[in-house]
Design an enzyme around this catalytic site. Sequence first.
Site, PDB file in Angstrom:
ATOM      1  N   GLU A   1       5.073 -38.170  26.050  1.00 22.61           N
ATOM      2  CA  GLU A   1       5.650 -37.513  24.893  1.00 22.61           C
ATOM      3  C   GLU A   1       6.504 -36.387  25.065  1.00 22.61           C
ATOM      4  O   GLU A   1       7.161 -35.305  24.749  1.00 22.61           O
ATOM      5  CB  GLU A   1       5.396 -36.991  23.895  1.00 22.61           C
ATOM      6  CG  GLU A   1       4.499 -38.732  23.120  1.00 22.61           C
ATOM      7  CD  GLU A   1       4.162 -38.371  21.643  1.00 22.61           C
ATOM      8  OE1 GLU A   1       3.771 -36.926  21.457  1.00 22.61           O
ATOM      9  OE2 GLU A   1       3.713 -39.347  21.055  1.00 22.61           O
TER      10      GLU A   1
ATOM     11  N   GLU B   1       0.951 -45.778  22.378  1.00 24.51           N
ATOM     12  CA  GLU B   1       0.215 -45.335  21.312  1.00 24.51           C
ATOM     13  C   GLU B   1       0.552 -45.753  20.201  1.00 24.51           C
ATOM     14  O   GLU B   1       2.074 -46.124  19.396  1.00 24.51           O
ATOM     15  CB  GLU B   1       0.026 -43.446  21.205  1.00 24.51           C
ATOM     16  CG  GLU B   1      -0.374 -42.603  21.991  1.00 24.51           C
ATOM     17  CD  GLU B   1      -0.147 -41.048  21.878  1.00 24.51           C
ATOM     18  OE1 GLU B   1       0.170 -40.563  21.112  1.00 24.51           O
ATOM     19  OE2 GLU B   1      -0.385 -40.031  23.131  1.00 24.51           O
TER      20      GLU B   1
HETATM   21  C1  FCB Z   1       1.136 -37.923  19.442  1.00 24.34           C
HETATM   22  C2  FCB Z   1       0.253 -37.305  20.588  1.00 24.34           C
HETATM   23  C3  FCB Z   1      -1.010 -38.176  20.687  1.00 24.34           C
HETATM   24  C4  FCB Z   1      -1.949 -37.792  19.734  1.00 24.34           C
HETATM   25  C5  FCB Z   1      -1.214 -38.323  18.180  1.00 24.34           C
HETATM   26  C6  FCB Z   1      -1.895 -38.186  17.392  1.00 24.34           C
HETATM   27  O1  FCB Z   1       1.984 -37.322  19.472  1.00 24.34           O
HETATM   28  O2  FCB Z   1       0.439 -38.227  21.941  1.00 24.34           O
HETATM   29  O3  FCB Z   1      -1.751 -36.434  22.051  1.00 24.34           O
HETATM   30  O4  FCB Z   1      -2.246 -36.052  19.125  1.00 24.34           O
HETATM   31  O5  FCB Z   1       0.103 -38.065  18.863  1.00 24.34           O
END
Ligand code: FCB
Length: 448
Positions: A170, A352
């Site tokens: 990210e 994610e």
């Molecule tokens: C993302 C992050 C991760 C976690 C999730 C909920 O932005 O990569 O570390 O905090 O959100």
Amino acid sequence: MPTPPFPTAWPEGFLWGVSTSSYQIEGAAAEDGRLPSIWDTRCRTAGKVANGDTGDVACDHYHRYAGDVALMRELGIGAYRFSVAWPRVLPRGRGAVNGKGLDFYDRLVDTVLAAGIEPWVCLYHWDLPQALEGLGGWTHRDSAGWFADYAAVVARRCGDRVRHWATFNEFAVFTLFGYAMDWGAPGLRDRDAHLRAIHHVNLAHGAGVDVLRDLVPGASIGAIHNQQPVWPEGETEPNRAAAQWLDEHWNHAFPDPQLRGHYPPRIAEVIEPYVRAGDLARICRPLDWFGLNHYGPIFAKADPSLPWGFGWGSPPADAPRSEIGWPIYPEAFRDLLLDLSRAYRLPVYVTENGAGGDDRPDAAGRVRDPKRVSYLAAHIGSMHDAIAAGADVRGYFVWSVLDNFEWGSGYGPRFGLVHVDFATQARTPKSSYRWYRDLIRAAAAGSR
Ligand code: FCB
């Protein structure tokens, strides 16, 4: 509540996994030679993290990793994505390598492999060594070289067993929040520092890819981007303009130079003083996959108090939301997967996706999290629709396997499939853990 059904027919070899990150789970912050990262510092800065929480102990995964990997094995996942803590491996960021720190990742990789799970290693999930911040951190152009040297240390040690590598997690989140909004480490609100950080992190990514290609023959290399539709808070002109700016920062400032060789138009104009001849070719290196982190759309509004004049807006009052208030629009996930797969022409891995909640054990000690299960079911269903419509999606990782340290929100929001009692470190699989396990089993049976 009836268990939401899930699609069982998935492409052959579709990968199911879970993700974590070093600072959010490891703890052992001052053990075996680790020195502070910029997040240790932020946690000690008054008012920056809810409750004054820190990652000092977190899930104590540094000591409990074997039990945690056993939980992953029982879950049936094919891949585990975790990050390496730079300040554990090179406590001062560069120079002397900390053998004990590297040994931890060695043990972890072996344990993950022995459980029949593929390790996916991400080199940077926001824990920059504080010593490098003292030299300017990502605002210093040399940071690209510091990162490449660190990548080489990890690749030399783990490259014989780890095939899947990500450079960064990210990019847009940690640069925007850290340098323009003071929502993350190092906590600046400075347009120039932000532009420098964007460019140097892009250079670091390119340099890291080159190192991994050299040192790990046959490596499968990607980068992990947060991507979300950006919508204005209400249809006002200033908020629409804010949404356009935020969209460039959030969705394009990193994938475009890395995969297309140029910055998006507005950023290109303002970042130009920091870009030297040849830089874009250094940044744009061939990659094997696109890592997508997605939770839901985000909303922008004009905010003249912030360096770019835009800030975070709120979703409409009637928007469906998770327990922690994040908006839920699974159909936007389907469209995004199709768009990304067309735009960048790389296989997409959802690295994610998940939902935050306030999960607590009931009187019998069980943890039921039906809202998380519905969120996962809806998003996995949308991903299935996207694949059916032609999106090249190859895998999906839930964030996260364990409840953990959620940055500025501390230990409040829980994202785990497994509940962690932070007082005792007891692990309790939630109903979402069983649901995901059943899905993985059914998918394996269905794709044969
Ligand atoms: C993302 C992050 C991760 C976690 C999730 C909920 O932005 O990569 O570390 O905090 O959100």
